[in-house]
Design a protein around this motif. Structure first.
Motif, PDB file in Angstrom:
ATOM      1  N   GLN A  92     -39.943  40.948  35.853  1.00  0.00           N
ATOM      2  CA  GLN A  92     -39.360  39.697  36.360  1.00  0.00           C
ATOM      3  C   GLN A  92     -38.671  39.045  35.162  1.00  0.00           C
ATOM      4  O   GLN A  92     -37.536  39.356  34.867  1.00  0.00           O
ATOM      5  CB  GLN A  92     -40.408  38.847  37.044  1.00  0.00           C
ATOM      6  CG  GLN A  92     -40.849  39.529  38.359  1.00  0.00           C
ATOM      7  CD  GLN A  92     -41.711  38.670  39.236  1.00  0.00           C
ATOM      8  OE1 GLN A  92     -41.432  37.510  39.463  1.00  0.00           O
ATOM      9  NE2 GLN A  92     -42.783  39.247  39.735  1.00  0.00           N
ATOM     10  N   CYS A 130     -45.648  36.519  35.166  1.00  0.00           N
ATOM     11  CA  CYS A 130     -44.892  36.600  36.418  1.00  0.00           C
ATOM     12  C   CYS A 130     -45.654  37.373  37.497  1.00  0.00           C
ATOM     13  O   CYS A 130     -45.230  37.408  38.644  1.00  0.00           O
ATOM     14  CB  CYS A 130     -43.542  37.255  36.178  1.00  0.00           C
ATOM     15  SG  CYS A 130     -42.538  36.433  34.919  1.00  0.00           S
ATOM     16  N   GLY A 131     -46.742  38.032  37.125  1.00  0.00           N
ATOM     17  CA  GLY A 131     -47.522  38.777  38.118  1.00  0.00           C
ATOM     18  C   GLY A 131     -46.854  40.077  38.536  1.00  0.00           C
ATOM     19  O   GLY A 131     -46.869  40.460  39.695  1.00  0.00           O
ATOM     20  N   ARG A 135     -46.152  46.334  40.300  1.00  0.00           N
ATOM     21  CA  ARG A 135     -45.001  47.218  40.057  1.00  0.00           C
ATOM     22  C   ARG A 135     -45.181  48.025  38.779  1.00  0.00           C
ATOM     23  O   ARG A 135     -44.710  49.165  38.695  1.00  0.00           O
ATOM     24  CB  ARG A 135     -43.725  46.388  39.963  1.00  0.00           C
ATOM     25  CG  ARG A 135     -43.256  46.000  41.327  1.00  0.00           C
ATOM     26  CD  ARG A 135     -42.137  44.999  41.322  1.00  0.00           C
ATOM     27  NE  ARG A 135     -41.891  44.675  42.711  1.00  0.00           N
ATOM     28  CZ  ARG A 135     -40.740  44.917  43.342  1.00  0.00           C
ATOM     29  NH1 ARG A 135     -39.704  45.389  42.690  1.00  0.00           N
ATOM     30  NH2 ARG A 135     -40.621  44.651  44.624  1.00  0.00           N
TER      31      ARG A 135
ATOM     32  N   LEU B 652     -39.473  40.790  47.702  1.00  0.00           N
ATOM     33  CA  LEU B 652     -40.827  41.340  47.587  1.00  0.00           C
ATOM     34  C   LEU B 652     -41.373  41.127  46.168  1.00  0.00           C
ATOM     35  O   LEU B 652     -42.529  40.735  45.980  1.00  0.00           O
ATOM     36  CB  LEU B 652     -40.801  42.828  47.949  1.00  0.00           C
ATOM     37  CG  LEU B 652     -42.148  43.541  47.950  1.00  0.00           C
ATOM     38  CD1 LEU B 652     -43.093  42.933  48.982  1.00  0.00           C
ATOM     39  CD2 LEU B 652     -41.964  45.039  48.226  1.00  0.00           C
ATOM     40  N   ASN B 653     -40.537  41.366  45.177  1.00  0.00           N
ATOM     41  CA  ASN B 653     -40.944  41.181  43.781  1.00  0.00           C
ATOM     42  C   ASN B 653     -41.399  39.726  43.553  1.00  0.00           C
ATOM     43  O   ASN B 653     -42.424  39.468  42.916  1.00  0.00           O
ATOM     44  CB  ASN B 653     -39.762  41.529  42.859  1.00  0.00           C
ATOM     45  CG  ASN B 653     -40.181  41.836  41.419  1.00  0.00           C
ATOM     46  OD1 ASN B 653     -41.341  41.697  41.057  1.00  0.00           O
ATOM     47  ND2 ASN B 653     -39.221  42.230  40.612  1.00  0.00           N
ATOM     48  N   GLN B 654     -40.645  38.780  44.106  1.00  0.00           N
ATOM     49  CA  GLN B 654     -40.997  37.373  43.988  1.00  0.00           C
ATOM     50  C   GLN B 654     -42.337  37.055  44.638  1.00  0.00           C
ATOM     51  O   GLN B 654     -43.158  36.328  44.088  1.00  0.00           O
ATOM     52  CB  GLN B 654     -39.923  36.501  44.672  1.00  0.00           C
ATOM     53  CG  GLN B 654     -38.787  36.154  43.767  1.00  0.00           C
ATOM     54  CD  GLN B 654     -39.277  35.469  42.522  1.00  0.00           C
ATOM     55  OE1 GLN B 654     -39.705  34.333  42.563  1.00  0.00           O
ATOM     56  NE2 GLN B 654     -39.262  36.183  41.427  1.00  0.00           N
ATOM     57  N   GLU B 656     -44.812  39.149  45.535  1.00  0.00           N
ATOM     58  CA  GLU B 656     -45.929  39.826  44.845  1.00  0.00           C
ATOM     59  C   GLU B 656     -46.350  39.020  43.616  1.00  0.00           C
ATOM     60  O   GLU B 656     -47.530  38.749  43.393  1.00  0.00           O
ATOM     61  CB  GLU B 656     -45.493  41.220  44.344  1.00  0.00           C
ATOM     62  CG  GLU B 656     -45.334  42.269  45.406  1.00  0.00           C
ATOM     63  CD  GLU B 656     -44.659  43.547  44.873  1.00  0.00           C
ATOM     64  OE1 GLU B 656     -44.584  44.511  45.632  1.00  0.00           O
ATOM     65  OE2 GLU B 656     -44.191  43.567  43.706  1.00  0.00           O
ATOM     66  N   GLY B 657     -45.344  38.674  42.814  1.00  0.00           N
ATOM     67  CA  GLY B 657     -45.635  37.955  41.572  1.00  0.00           C
ATOM     68  C   GLY B 657     -46.209  36.575  41.846  1.00  0.00           C
ATOM     69  O   GLY B 657     -47.175  36.147  41.203  1.00  0.00           O
TER      70      GLY B 657
END
Lengths: 150, 753
Positions: A92, A130-131, A135, B652-654, B656-657
């Motif tokens: 991120q 950012c968690g 991934r 999705l990345n947003q 999940e994070g």
């Protein structure tokens, strides 16, 4: 450093991180805590992931340091771990990612086919605000799979 | 991803060659890369009412877009690229963004992730559509046909009847001005701060016509971040630059009484920079600046401005009230309470939390007698520029700010304290100064997310219809750190202070006949700035905990209870989606002291929150180890309805994070302090979620192809604390009404069951 002999003039207790970033222009390793807690500064020393913020330049003298800039042996092609991170869009803000890639590369050298639990344990000393953890795990699994194929 | 993206970087010079702007791109050939290097001759205009301020097309047809918004790691640059490519009918790899450079980009106010796609992208989209219309007109003249016989595609205008008769955008406008005036939609200071909007005089494409939006365009910034070549603010180096470090007082508000720098002689070129209570050091080498901090001996006055930390929430409701505002009100609360057979009064507490950037604050300033240039990771380039100009006593047009991406801050860089530090140090040292905060500087001195205490009185009928919901929150404003309230400006004296009261309770989405929310803003102890879902994550923790507690009193399944009180189809949709995703089995709170060593629980929470009312729902499964109180989150199931999904993988990345960050805030995060100062000063005292703690995660987006898009930055986060707390309630039968859900807190809670 990255396959080249480097001569720098600095106080022996200077953290390796500042030598890499300020004297050698290698800004891939990042300053995160200066305490060895977060992993953003990781580099490979003789193939093993270390924290360059708490390793002195005197201590590093004579060892083989690889930074993210020198991770790939082929200058026109990223390292397989980097390829997998790009394919999985595993970032991120990306500030922690240097350490994630260094640790993952080190892990896959030791254990080419790690389970998810092994990956989590190996990566546990690296923090991501950012968690992006999910991934990153997927990317490491992918790199392992790709490594097996080739 | 097929093949390898090619990575390249070009730097080009503007005007007299003083100002360099770097570009990064992926997936384009060298020729395309070359084409993207738009030469700027002379001054660029930044007036938002001029089309030329927003974009330039070069001779080869590459488009450079200028935006005052910035990337924070959330994918803004990528989705903005998609918006422009879509409206301009050009492939996205021919579009480059210049972000947050006050010399080059229009003022688009503060970059708040929640408003980027809803508001920040709007003028770019409108400008691109206007440019496309202008290109059609130019092509009409060139080809000698009326514009209605023409269409656009892939950077060309062509005859509808004969597509091979075509002319490229580069040929039509290459490096020339559009000279087109746009109409602003609102010009007030509030409009500008929230983000300038343009009146859409040219029709925009509808969702069904999108070719670039709605697809998972890979993030344009990710390859360089993975390769280690991305230029963060921390990597910026300016000729003649020295390294600065700040020396902060041992307690908040302490005055600097005396400084002894005699020990600094040990170091070559290290010196003290001092102005009133502002103290720092500069040195040629970074490690010398760090050592210099430990060599300077300073005496400070004694202060004890903070409350006892264990009394925090009691003190919060006793603090001086600055403002008392109702954010929503309907029906007769007293009558509603009387009508319900089930009554509940509950108090929920949410702690001070850090933004906890992995990379601490960093900025560079080059301040001269009559001008200044700042390099900063701020989320508000034009705001910080204006504040720092005032602080330095320089006219606005003599100060410029160049944004470079920082470490993900989730609101912390709404005001960039390091930029103000660097500016003062550079002004005193008369050299460019790079300031890097230490880990302790960041943890102790960042403007925190304020603590909040929330009181709810409510009632429900015996059959589960909520009849009254009366909510009061006490907290400092979430924006007391902005508008010139930089730490450095406070320390030198003369900071103008702050004014905005922010962090109000979001509207309650349940169908309750009598409801009210009061927001009581109190005098702050610490500086505060927005942290992902400011006010929202706190209120939703309280709302959703309370609703589950009411359901339990009504002996109803908490999901069924919610459905009974919802009217809106999208609210119902997102809740049913998570029920199905998680395999929800209806149950009444199961918590019981059955002597098991591991207690298991499942909790649900939902929200309607953010710009455009994004819906989200979360089911969390947890286990608590009775002996230690340690919580393990085993599964998290989330459903999101953000309307049209602009970039599915980016979304999705947003989420999940955001979800993992929300779980971290629920489980671990609390700023600790004594009467003098913040005492949590590293990751050892302020843990965040680690790899070993992440649950199995399943996320589903609802398919809403015809709806407008809504904000996504906060959707993953807002329900996490309540869902986990409700799972604890299910596991142990007692609701943990205070965060974080740390093992020691859990042990105390379980000790009393």
């Amino acid at each position: 450093v990255n396959g080249h002999k480097k001569v720098v003039s600095a106080k022996g207790d200077t953290p390796l991180l500042y030598i890499l970033r300020n004297d050698l222009g290698l800004k891939g390793p990042k300053f995160g805590c200066g305490l060895g807690q977060c992993g953003a500064c990781a580099v490979l020393r003789d193939g093993k992931s270390i924290r360059s913020c708490i390793t002195t330049v005197a201590d590093a003298e004579g060892s083989n340091i690889v930074t993210i800039e020198g991770l790939s042996s082929n200058p026109s092609k990223p390292h397989p771990v980097q390829e997998a991170f790009i394919a999985e869009q595993a970032a991120q803000c990306g500030y922690c990612i240097n350490g994630m890639i260094i640790e993952a590369a080190s892990l896959l050298t030791r254990k080419p086919n790690p389970s998810r639990d092994v990956i989590k344990t190996a990566m546990d000393g690296h923090l991501c605000r950012c968690g992006t953890y999910l991934r990153i795990i997927n990317a490491i699994e992918k790199a392992a799979k790709n490594g097996k194929r080739t | 991803m097929s093949g390898l993206p090619k990575i390249s970087r070009r730097t080009f010079l503007e005007g007299a060659g003083l100002l360099a702007v770097g570009f990064a791109w992926t997936g384009v050939s060298e020729a395309e890369a070359e084409a993207a290097a738009v030469p700027y001759r002379g001054e660029r205009i930044t007036d938002p009412a001029q089309l030329d301020s927003w974009l330039v097309v070069n001779r080869k047809g590459a488009v450079t877009v200028f935006t005052g918004r910035i990337e924070m790691g959330t994918g803004t640059e990528t989705v903005f690229t998609q918006f422009v490519a879509e409206e301009l009918d050009i492939t996205p790899n021919r579009v480059r963004l210049v972000m947050g450079d006050t010399r080059l980009t229009p003022n688009q106010g503060k970059t708040t992730a929640s408003l980027n796609v809803v508001r920040g992208a709007q003028p770019l989209r409108a400008a691109a559509a206007t440019a496309r219309k202008a290109l059609l007109a130019l092509a009409g003249v060139k080809l000698g046909v009326a514009a209605e016989h023409l269409e656009t595609g892939d950077g060309f205008v062509m005859l509808k009847s004969k597509p091979e008769t075509r002319v490229s955008y580069g040929e039509l406008i290459g490096e020339k001005s559009f000279n087109t005036v746009l109409e602003l939609d609102g010009r007030s200071e509030e409009d500008i701060t929230r983000g300038v909007m343009l009146k859409p005089h040219v029709p925009l494409k509808s969702n069904r016509d999108f070719k670039v939006l709605g697809r998972s365009l890979p993030r344009v910034d990710i390859p360089e971040k993975i390769l280690g070549t991305f230029e963060y603010i921390h990597n910026v180096s300016v000729p003649g630059m020295v390294h600065g470090r700040v020396i902060r007082p041992p307690s908040i508000g302490a005055r600097l009484l005396s400084v002894d720098g005699s020990e600094l002689k040990k170091l070559k070129d290290a010196r003290i920079v001092e102005r009133n209570d502002f103290l720092g050091v500069v040195a040629d080498r970074e490690e010398d600046a760090i050592e210099a901090v430990s060599l300077v001996k300073a005496k400070w006055s004694k202060t004890e401005p903070l409350p006892e930390s264990r009394e925090l929430y009691g003190e919060l409701i006793k603090q001086r009230v600055l403002s008392d505002r109702v954010s929503f009100e309907a029906g007769d609360i007293v009558a509603g309470l009387d009508k319900g057979q089930i009554r509940l009064n509950a108090v929920y507490d949410f702690p001070f939390q850090n933004h906890a950037m992995i990379g601490p604050s960093c900025a560079i300033a080059d301040v001269r007698a009559d001008k200044a240039i700042l390099w900063s990771g701020t989320q508000w380039p034009h705001g910080d520029r204006s504040d720092i100009a005032k602080m330095l006593g320089l006219p606005l047009d003599r100060v410029e700010l160049i944004w470079k991406e920082a470490s993900g801050s989730y609101g912390r860089l709404g005001c960039d304290d390091a930029a103000a530090d660097a500016a003062i140090m550079s002004q005193i040292a008369n050299k460019p100064v790079r300031v890097q905060w230490s880990r302790a500087d960041e943890h102790i001195w960042e403007p925190v997310s304020p603590a909040m205490t929330m009181l709810i009185e409510g009632a429900s009928s015996a059959t589960g219809q909520i009849t009254a919901f009366d909510y009061v929150q006490y907290s400092p404003s979430h924006s007391t750190g902005e508008k010139g309230n930089h730490l450095a400006w406070r320390l030198i004296g003369g900071a103008p202070g702050w004014g905005r009261m922010s962090g109000a309770a979001p509207n309650l989405w349940y169908n309750v006949p009598a409801k009210r929310a009061r927001n009581i803003y109190v005098e702050p102890w610490l500086r505060n700035i927005y942290l992902r879902a400011p006010g929202g994550i706190q209120a939703i923790f309280a709302y959703e905990s309370f609703v589950t507690e009411l359901a339990n009193l009504a002996a109803m399944d908490p999901l069924e209870f919610r459905l009974k009180n919802l009217m809106d189809a999208r609210d119902i949709g997102v809740l049913k989606a998570v029920a199905s995703l998680s395999g929800w089995e209806p149950h009444v709170n199961r918590g019981k002291n059955n002597g098991a060593s591991i207690l298991k629980g499942r909790g649900v929470a939902m929200a309607r929150y953010g710009a455009g009312n994004t819906r989200s729902s979360l089911v969390a499964d947890i286990e608590i180890e009775r002996a230690t109180g340690k919580i393990r989150i085993t599964h998290a199931y989330m459903a999101v309805d953000c309307g049209y999904v602009l970039n599915p993988d980016g979304a999705l990345n947003q989420v999940e994070g955001g979800l993992l960050q929300g779980l971290s805030r629920a489980l671990h995060e609390e700023v600790s302090f004594d009467r003098k100062i913040v005492t949590s000063e590293s990751w050892a005292d302020y843990p965040i979620l680690r790899f070993s703690e992440i649950p199995e995660v399943k996320i589903e987006f609802l398919h809403r192809p015809d709806l407008p898009w809504s904000s996504l930055g906060e959707a993953g986060t807002v329900t996490a604390p309540a869902a986990v707390a409700n799972a604890v309630f299910d596991a142990i039968g007692k609701h943990p009404r205070r965060l974080p859900l740390r093992a020691d807190h859990m042990q105390k809670l379980m000790g009393s069951i």
